[in-house]
Design a protein around this motif. Sequence first.
Motif, PDB file in Angstrom:
ATOM      1  N   ASP A 210      -5.460  -1.395 -18.677  1.00  0.00           N
ATOM      2  CA  ASP A 210      -6.576  -2.451 -18.900  1.00  0.00           C
ATOM      3  C   ASP A 210      -5.990  -3.774 -19.141  1.00  0.00           C
ATOM      4  O   ASP A 210      -4.838  -4.007 -19.029  1.00  0.00           O
ATOM      5  N   ARG A 211      -7.055  -4.698 -19.352  1.00  0.00           N
ATOM      6  CA  ARG A 211      -6.565  -6.044 -19.496  1.00  0.00           C
ATOM      7  C   ARG A 211      -5.542  -6.271 -20.461  1.00  0.00           C
ATOM      8  O   ARG A 211      -4.760  -7.221 -20.480  1.00  0.00           O
ATOM      9  N   SER A 212      -5.933  -5.631 -21.718  1.00  0.00           N
ATOM     10  CA  SER A 212      -4.975  -5.775 -22.842  1.00  0.00           C
ATOM     11  C   SER A 212      -3.464  -5.415 -22.661  1.00  0.00           C
ATOM     12  O   SER A 212      -2.445  -5.800 -23.113  1.00  0.00           O
ATOM     13  N   SER A 213      -3.424  -4.163 -21.617  1.00  0.00           N
ATOM     14  CA  SER A 213      -2.125  -3.751 -21.273  1.00  0.00           C
ATOM     15  C   SER A 213      -1.428  -4.692 -20.615  1.00  0.00           C
ATOM     16  O   SER A 213      -0.160  -5.074 -20.730  1.00  0.00           O
ATOM     17  N   ILE A 214      -1.963  -5.316 -19.538  1.00  0.00           N
ATOM     18  CA  ILE A 214      -1.541  -6.644 -18.778  1.00  0.00           C
ATOM     19  C   ILE A 214      -1.208  -7.650 -19.689  1.00  0.00           C
ATOM     20  O   ILE A 214       0.054  -8.429 -19.531  1.00  0.00           O
ATOM     21  N   ALA A 215      -1.989  -8.249 -20.685  1.00  0.00           N
ATOM     22  CA  ALA A 215      -1.532  -8.989 -21.645  1.00  0.00           C
ATOM     23  C   ALA A 215      -0.570  -9.038 -22.520  1.00  0.00           C
ATOM     24  O   ALA A 215       0.343  -9.733 -22.594  1.00  0.00           O
ATOM     25  N   ARG A 216      -0.169  -7.776 -22.615  1.00  0.00           N
ATOM     26  CA  ARG A 216       1.279  -7.216 -23.583  1.00  0.00           C
ATOM     27  C   ARG A 216       2.453  -7.606 -22.791  1.00  0.00           C
ATOM     28  O   ARG A 216       3.492  -7.257 -23.197  1.00  0.00           O
ATOM     29  N   LEU A 217       2.242  -7.962 -21.447  1.00  0.00           N
ATOM     30  CA  LEU A 217       3.622  -8.300 -20.501  1.00  0.00           C
ATOM     31  C   LEU A 217       3.773  -9.868 -20.699  1.00  0.00           C
ATOM     32  O   LEU A 217       4.845 -10.064 -20.576  1.00  0.00           O
ATOM     33  N   ALA A 218       3.017 -10.449 -21.571  1.00  0.00           N
ATOM     34  CA  ALA A 218       3.179 -11.933 -21.639  1.00  0.00           C
ATOM     35  C   ALA A 218       4.406 -12.209 -22.343  1.00  0.00           C
ATOM     36  O   ALA A 218       5.376 -13.247 -22.105  1.00  0.00           O
ATOM     37  N   PRO A 219       4.788 -11.505 -23.563  1.00  0.00           N
ATOM     38  CA  PRO A 219       5.952 -11.610 -24.131  1.00  0.00           C
ATOM     39  C   PRO A 219       7.213 -11.576 -23.248  1.00  0.00           C
ATOM     40  O   PRO A 219       8.339 -12.274 -23.531  1.00  0.00           O
ATOM     41  N   ILE A 220       7.345 -10.810 -22.334  1.00  0.00           N
ATOM     42  CA  ILE A 220       8.463 -10.540 -21.458  1.00  0.00           C
ATOM     43  C   ILE A 220       8.560 -11.791 -20.642  1.00  0.00           C
ATOM     44  O   ILE A 220       9.607 -12.320 -20.359  1.00  0.00           O
ATOM     45  N   VAL A 221       7.475 -12.450 -20.365  1.00  0.00           N
ATOM     46  CA  VAL A 221       7.595 -13.658 -19.454  1.00  0.00           C
ATOM     47  C   VAL A 221       8.044 -14.646 -20.477  1.00  0.00           C
ATOM     48  O   VAL A 221       9.011 -15.482 -19.835  1.00  0.00           O
ATOM     49  N   PHE A 222       7.616 -14.795 -21.704  1.00  0.00           N
ATOM     50  CA  PHE A 222       8.386 -15.816 -22.698  1.00  0.00           C
ATOM     51  C   PHE A 222       9.760 -15.639 -22.870  1.00  0.00           C
ATOM     52  O   PHE A 222      10.650 -16.753 -22.752  1.00  0.00           O
ATOM     53  N   ALA A 223      10.186 -14.450 -22.971  1.00  0.00           N
ATOM     54  CA  ALA A 223      11.605 -14.112 -23.261  1.00  0.00           C
ATOM     55  C   ALA A 223      12.115 -14.447 -22.225  1.00  0.00           C
ATOM     56  O   ALA A 223      13.544 -15.151 -22.104  1.00  0.00           O
ATOM     57  N   ALA A 224      11.866 -14.154 -20.822  1.00  0.00           N
ATOM     58  CA  ALA A 224      12.557 -14.697 -19.657  1.00  0.00           C
ATOM     59  C   ALA A 224      12.767 -16.147 -19.591  1.00  0.00           C
ATOM     60  O   ALA A 224      13.492 -16.772 -18.885  1.00  0.00           O
ATOM     61  N   ALA A 225      11.525 -16.790 -19.591  1.00  0.00           N
ATOM     62  CA  ALA A 225      11.540 -18.420 -19.659  1.00  0.00           C
ATOM     63  C   ALA A 225      12.673 -18.887 -20.616  1.00  0.00           C
ATOM     64  O   ALA A 225      13.421 -19.919 -20.366  1.00  0.00           O
ATOM     65  N   GLU A 226      12.703 -18.204 -21.762  1.00  0.00           N
ATOM     66  CA  GLU A 226      13.590 -18.685 -22.722  1.00  0.00           C
ATOM     67  C   GLU A 226      15.144 -18.675 -22.556  1.00  0.00           C
ATOM     68  O   GLU A 226      15.919 -19.321 -22.832  1.00  0.00           O
ATOM     69  N   SER A 227      15.112 -17.643 -21.659  1.00  0.00           N
ATOM     70  CA  SER A 227      16.473 -17.291 -21.150  1.00  0.00           C
ATOM     71  C   SER A 227      17.024 -18.286 -19.916  1.00  0.00           C
ATOM     72  O   SER A 227      18.112 -18.105 -19.434  1.00  0.00           O
ATOM     73  N   GLY A 228      16.258 -19.010 -19.549  1.00  0.00           N
ATOM     74  CA  GLY A 228      16.415 -19.885 -18.467  1.00  0.00           C
ATOM     75  C   GLY A 228      15.808 -19.406 -16.985  1.00  0.00           C
ATOM     76  O   GLY A 228      16.387 -20.197 -15.975  1.00  0.00           O
ATOM     77  N   ASP A 229      15.048 -18.435 -16.780  1.00  0.00           N
ATOM     78  CA  ASP A 229      14.389 -17.921 -15.716  1.00  0.00           C
ATOM     79  C   ASP A 229      13.708 -19.051 -15.389  1.00  0.00           C
ATOM     80  O   ASP A 229      12.583 -19.191 -15.738  1.00  0.00           O
ATOM     81  N   ALA A 230      13.694 -19.458 -13.853  1.00  0.00           N
ATOM     82  CA  ALA A 230      12.902 -20.703 -13.442  1.00  0.00           C
ATOM     83  C   ALA A 230      11.459 -20.057 -12.930  1.00  0.00           C
ATOM     84  O   ALA A 230      10.585 -20.811 -13.329  1.00  0.00           O
TER      85      ALA A 230
END
Length: 311
Positions: A210-230
């Motif tokens: 559901d939508r909340s399941s998709i929202a739980r992917l957001a921390p992965i995006v933040f972690a990738a951004a912090e590691s320098g992923d463009a």
Amino acid sequence: MHQDDLILAIDGGGSKTMAWLAIRDEQGGIQRIGAGRSGPSNARSVGFEQATANLDLAIDAAFEDADRARTTVASACLSLAGADRESEQAEIRSWAQQRQLTRHLQITNDAIPVLYAASDDGVGIGLISGTGSLAIGRSATGATARCGGWGGLFGDEGSGYQIGIAGLRAVARAADGRGPQTSLLPRILERFQISSPSELVPIIYSEQTDRSSIARLAPIVFAAAESGDAAAAAIVESATAELSEMVAVLAQRLGFADAPFAFAVTGGVLTQQPGFAERLRQLLIDSKLQPMLQRIEDPVAGSLVLAATEC
């Protein structure tokens, strides 16, 4: 304890519902005596029956935590995502009446209590970014205005859900060769414990996702951004700009453009990613606004204040 002493506050969103039972103490303050938690209660996302079922579960849990039998309370404030409009509130009121929930009922969206948690007079701008997103403001004259909150299909910019969707799109483009390679691809495959991008399709389109399941992917995006992923950094920057725009629009509309104003933020994205909230504040400052940022991890104080005004 007589039912006239009891105050109930509920914060219901797209991922979870929290209920708090409280009583006024001898000094006139509000003392929490029980708390309960259940699943989402945004009726637009999960349907009215599931939403009210989760409200009941959270309320029951709060009474159980207080070691008291459930009864009608003196006053209740239901702060619910997806309950801004009169038709939606009428349904909730009918349900509350049938359940003999309270003698005095207030229903608000889930942003208003955030303002009261940050400011005694509820004046300022509150921003939620959790599963969904919404900005709401209240001026010193009592005028209110909102921006965003259009739901996952054509709104909720800067929310966990939209950040998660953007992450999945970046993965799909990378897998196809249509977009840049990104560490989001192996990170999201690992999250679902799969080895091929094609295996994402039955998972993401499953009824269990559901939508909340998709929202739980957001921390992965933040972690990738912090590691320098463009690719991930671009998603985060876009989300920040979208939320900044919501707040800037309300600041102009409500007369906060030329003076400091309370700026209260809540929701999993903004409370769990402090760097994201700080970048948002800086964007607002760059646009000549003067936000006084407060991260509200627990909006119960504002919900209880609103409930107690009728008690």
